[in-house]
Design a protein around this motif. Structure first.
Motif, PDB file in Angstrom:
ATOM      1  N   ILE A 167      -6.940  -6.590   4.361  1.00  0.00           N
ATOM      2  CA  ILE A 167      -7.649  -5.447   3.778  1.00  0.00           C
ATOM      3  C   ILE A 167      -7.409  -4.178   4.581  1.00  0.00           C
ATOM      4  O   ILE A 167      -7.127  -3.113   4.005  1.00  0.00           O
ATOM      5  CB  ILE A 167      -9.156  -5.742   3.678  1.00  0.00           C
ATOM      6  CG1 ILE A 167      -9.419  -6.993   2.837  1.00  0.00           C
ATOM      7  CG2 ILE A 167      -9.883  -4.535   3.075  1.00  0.00           C
ATOM      8  CD1 ILE A 167      -8.975  -6.878   1.411  1.00  0.00           C
ATOM      9  N   VAL A 168      -7.519  -4.262   5.909  1.00  0.00           N
ATOM     10  CA  VAL A 168      -7.371  -3.067   6.748  1.00  0.00           C
ATOM     11  C   VAL A 168      -5.968  -2.453   6.630  1.00  0.00           C
ATOM     12  O   VAL A 168      -5.842  -1.242   6.375  1.00  0.00           O
ATOM     13  CB  VAL A 168      -7.719  -3.382   8.221  1.00  0.00           C
ATOM     14  CG1 VAL A 168      -7.365  -2.198   9.117  1.00  0.00           C
ATOM     15  CG2 VAL A 168      -9.194  -3.724   8.361  1.00  0.00           C
ATOM     16  N   PRO A 169      -4.877  -3.240   6.791  1.00  0.00           N
ATOM     17  CA  PRO A 169      -3.541  -2.639   6.626  1.00  0.00           C
ATOM     18  C   PRO A 169      -3.313  -2.065   5.230  1.00  0.00           C
ATOM     19  O   PRO A 169      -2.702  -1.003   5.082  1.00  0.00           O
ATOM     20  CB  PRO A 169      -2.585  -3.804   6.895  1.00  0.00           C
ATOM     21  CG  PRO A 169      -3.367  -4.754   7.717  1.00  0.00           C
ATOM     22  CD  PRO A 169      -4.776  -4.643   7.231  1.00  0.00           C
ATOM     23  N   LEU A 170      -3.812  -2.764   4.206  1.00  0.00           N
ATOM     24  CA  LEU A 170      -3.650  -2.277   2.837  1.00  0.00           C
ATOM     25  C   LEU A 170      -4.384  -0.954   2.649  1.00  0.00           C
ATOM     26  O   LEU A 170      -3.844  -0.012   2.043  1.00  0.00           O
ATOM     27  CB  LEU A 170      -4.170  -3.322   1.846  1.00  0.00           C
ATOM     28  CG  LEU A 170      -4.070  -2.935   0.361  1.00  0.00           C
ATOM     29  CD1 LEU A 170      -2.619  -2.737  -0.064  1.00  0.00           C
ATOM     30  CD2 LEU A 170      -4.738  -4.008  -0.509  1.00  0.00           C
ATOM     31  N   GLY A 209       0.802  -1.218   0.000  1.00  0.00           N
ATOM     32  CA  GLY A 209       0.000   0.000   0.000  1.00  0.00           C
ATOM     33  C   GLY A 209       0.837   1.271   0.000  1.00  0.00           C
ATOM     34  O   GLY A 209       0.483   2.251  -0.667  1.00  0.00           O
ATOM     35  N   LEU A 210       1.975   1.248   0.694  1.00  0.00           N
ATOM     36  CA  LEU A 210       2.840   2.426   0.743  1.00  0.00           C
ATOM     37  C   LEU A 210       3.601   2.652  -0.562  1.00  0.00           C
ATOM     38  O   LEU A 210       4.109   3.742  -0.815  1.00  0.00           O
ATOM     39  CB  LEU A 210       3.842   2.300   1.902  1.00  0.00           C
ATOM     40  CG  LEU A 210       3.258   2.341   3.313  1.00  0.00           C
ATOM     41  CD1 LEU A 210       4.332   2.042   4.343  1.00  0.00           C
ATOM     42  CD2 LEU A 210       2.603   3.694   3.599  1.00  0.00           C
ATOM     43  N   GLY A 211       3.660   1.598  -1.379  1.00  0.00           N
ATOM     44  CA  GLY A 211       4.390   1.713  -2.638  1.00  0.00           C
ATOM     45  C   GLY A 211       3.512   1.865  -3.865  1.00  0.00           C
ATOM     46  O   GLY A 211       4.012   2.086  -4.968  1.00  0.00           O
ATOM     47  N   TYR A 255      -4.172   4.917   1.935  1.00  0.00           N
ATOM     48  CA  TYR A 255      -4.594   6.262   2.367  1.00  0.00           C
ATOM     49  C   TYR A 255      -3.376   7.122   2.690  1.00  0.00           C
ATOM     50  O   TYR A 255      -3.301   8.288   2.291  1.00  0.00           O
ATOM     51  CB  TYR A 255      -5.510   6.140   3.585  1.00  0.00           C
ATOM     52  CG  TYR A 255      -5.964   7.476   4.130  1.00  0.00           C
ATOM     53  CD1 TYR A 255      -7.030   8.158   3.549  1.00  0.00           C
ATOM     54  CD2 TYR A 255      -5.315   8.057   5.226  1.00  0.00           C
ATOM     55  CE1 TYR A 255      -7.440   9.396   4.038  1.00  0.00           C
ATOM     56  CE2 TYR A 255      -5.720   9.291   5.715  1.00  0.00           C
ATOM     57  CZ  TYR A 255      -6.787   9.951   5.111  1.00  0.00           C
ATOM     58  OH  TYR A 255      -7.177  11.182   5.598  1.00  0.00           O
ATOM     59  N   VAL A 256      -2.424   6.516   3.410  1.00  0.00           N
ATOM     60  CA  VAL A 256      -1.197   7.250   3.750  1.00  0.00           C
ATOM     61  C   VAL A 256      -0.444   7.623   2.481  1.00  0.00           C
ATOM     62  O   VAL A 256       0.068   8.748   2.362  1.00  0.00           O
ATOM     63  CB  VAL A 256      -0.304   6.401   4.678  1.00  0.00           C
ATOM     64  CG1 VAL A 256       1.059   7.069   4.867  1.00  0.00           C
ATOM     65  CG2 VAL A 256      -0.985   6.191   6.029  1.00  0.00           C
ATOM     66  N   PHE A 285       6.209  10.531   3.428  1.00  0.00           N
ATOM     67  CA  PHE A 285       6.219   9.598   4.558  1.00  0.00           C
ATOM     68  C   PHE A 285       6.138   8.156   4.056  1.00  0.00           C
ATOM     69  O   PHE A 285       6.882   7.270   4.523  1.00  0.00           O
ATOM     70  CB  PHE A 285       5.047   9.900   5.480  1.00  0.00           C
ATOM     71  CG  PHE A 285       4.925   8.977   6.659  1.00  0.00           C
ATOM     72  CD1 PHE A 285       5.614   9.229   7.830  1.00  0.00           C
ATOM     73  CD2 PHE A 285       4.123   7.845   6.587  1.00  0.00           C
ATOM     74  CE1 PHE A 285       5.509   8.375   8.927  1.00  0.00           C
ATOM     75  CE2 PHE A 285       4.008   6.980   7.661  1.00  0.00           C
ATOM     76  CZ  PHE A 285       4.711   7.243   8.836  1.00  0.00           C
ATOM     77  N   ALA A 286       5.246   7.906   3.097  1.00  0.00           N
ATOM     78  CA  ALA A 286       5.068   6.559   2.546  1.00  0.00           C
ATOM     79  C   ALA A 286       6.345   6.076   1.861  1.00  0.00           C
ATOM     80  O   ALA A 286       6.748   4.917   2.025  1.00  0.00           O
ATOM     81  CB  ALA A 286       3.900   6.545   1.561  1.00  0.00           C
TER      82      ALA A 286
END
Length: 280
Positions: free
Chosen positions: A144-147, A25-27, A152-153, A160-161
């Protein structure tokens, strides 16, 4: 000692899954993940491979080899369980399309929750009940929640991501190493105990899934790599939930599912590295 190893295994799994989802998700951006899902042909091929061809090939393996009844049931359950959190990590190791891998993982995860309860009774005799909520709950919380948080971040705090994404990759890699070591220590004896036709069945199952996934994928090498690794990496968590719900009186079912997890991990890591060389 067994209790300590089992605790380490559970912690390693949680850390690995959450860290992998956060690193994805951060990438990536949401549109990069959803874009492949607009390819109807690709979706049809992936669903067909994972929920039609692989189960049918598994029936063939069960018919050809004199497997223990518990092993036959285990392979069928595994064949109908797809969408594992290891898929993006394997594709990352292969240096292929992680956005596509994440999309395929999510697609297969949702499809497993929907299809497995209806499909399993067609392949296994007796009264078989699948609690979709029990499967979906852990997948949503751990994947799903961590992703979603990471996406969102990424959308709101890109700097930051970008800074934290490599750290999550490193944490995911460390947890994966821990899983390999602890799984080998925990289940080594059980795996040795199924040496013979049952182990041959597991190896044939894994190789068949990898080949089918690669050969039938569409258009590009990247698609083929993602499809192959997604087909080979089954959703062991979902499979174990089904085994516990329906076949608690036959420990061989869970043992073989665990053996698929351990042996499969080594086969898939080897395959991912080979795919990396092919793409160079």
């Amino acid at each position: 000692m067994h209790e300590v190893l089992n605790l380490l295994f559970q912690v390693s799994i949680v850390v690995f899954v959450v860290a992998t989802m956060l690193s994805m998700g951060l990438g990536l951006r949401l549109k990069e993940i959803t874009a492949p899902l607009k390819n109807i042909k690709l979706i049809a091929v992936v669903i067909g491979i994972n929920f039609l061809l692989i189960p049918l090939v598994t029936v063939g393996i069960n018919t050809l080899l004199p497997l223990d009844e518990g092993a036959k049931i285990a392979l069928i359950i595994v064949a109908l369980s797809a969408g594992a959190p290891f898929i993006p990590k394997l594709v990352e190791i292969a240096e292929s399309d992680t956005a596509l891998a994440t999309a395929v993982m999510l697609l297969l995860m949702v499809a497993t929750v929907i299809i497995l309860p209806f499909a399993l009774p067609l392949f296994v005799e007796g009264d078989v009940v699948v609690d979709s909520f029990a499967i979906a709950k852990s997948l949503v919380i751990m994947m799903i929640v961590p992703l979603a948080i990471a996406l969102y971040v990424k959308a709101k705090k890109d700097v930051f991501a970008t800074r934290w994404q490599p750290k999550m990759v490193k944490l995911s890699n460390i947890a994966l190493l821990g899983i390999i070591i602890v799984m080998s220590l925990l289940h080594g004896k059980a795996i040795i105990g199924i040496i013979g036709y049952d182990m041959l069945g597991i190896v044939l199952f894994m190789l068949s899934a990898l080949v089918i996934g690669y050969v039938l994928a569409v258009v590009t090498h990247e698609n083929a790599v993602v499809s192959s690794l997604a087909a080979g990496q089954r959703n062991i968590s979902a499979a174990l939930v089904v085994a516990a719900q329906n076949f608690g009186d036959n420990p061989k079912v869970s043992i073989v599912i665990i053996a698929v997890s351990v042996l499969g991990l080594f086969i898939l890591l080897f395959s991912a590295k080979k795919f990396k060389k092919l793409s160079l």
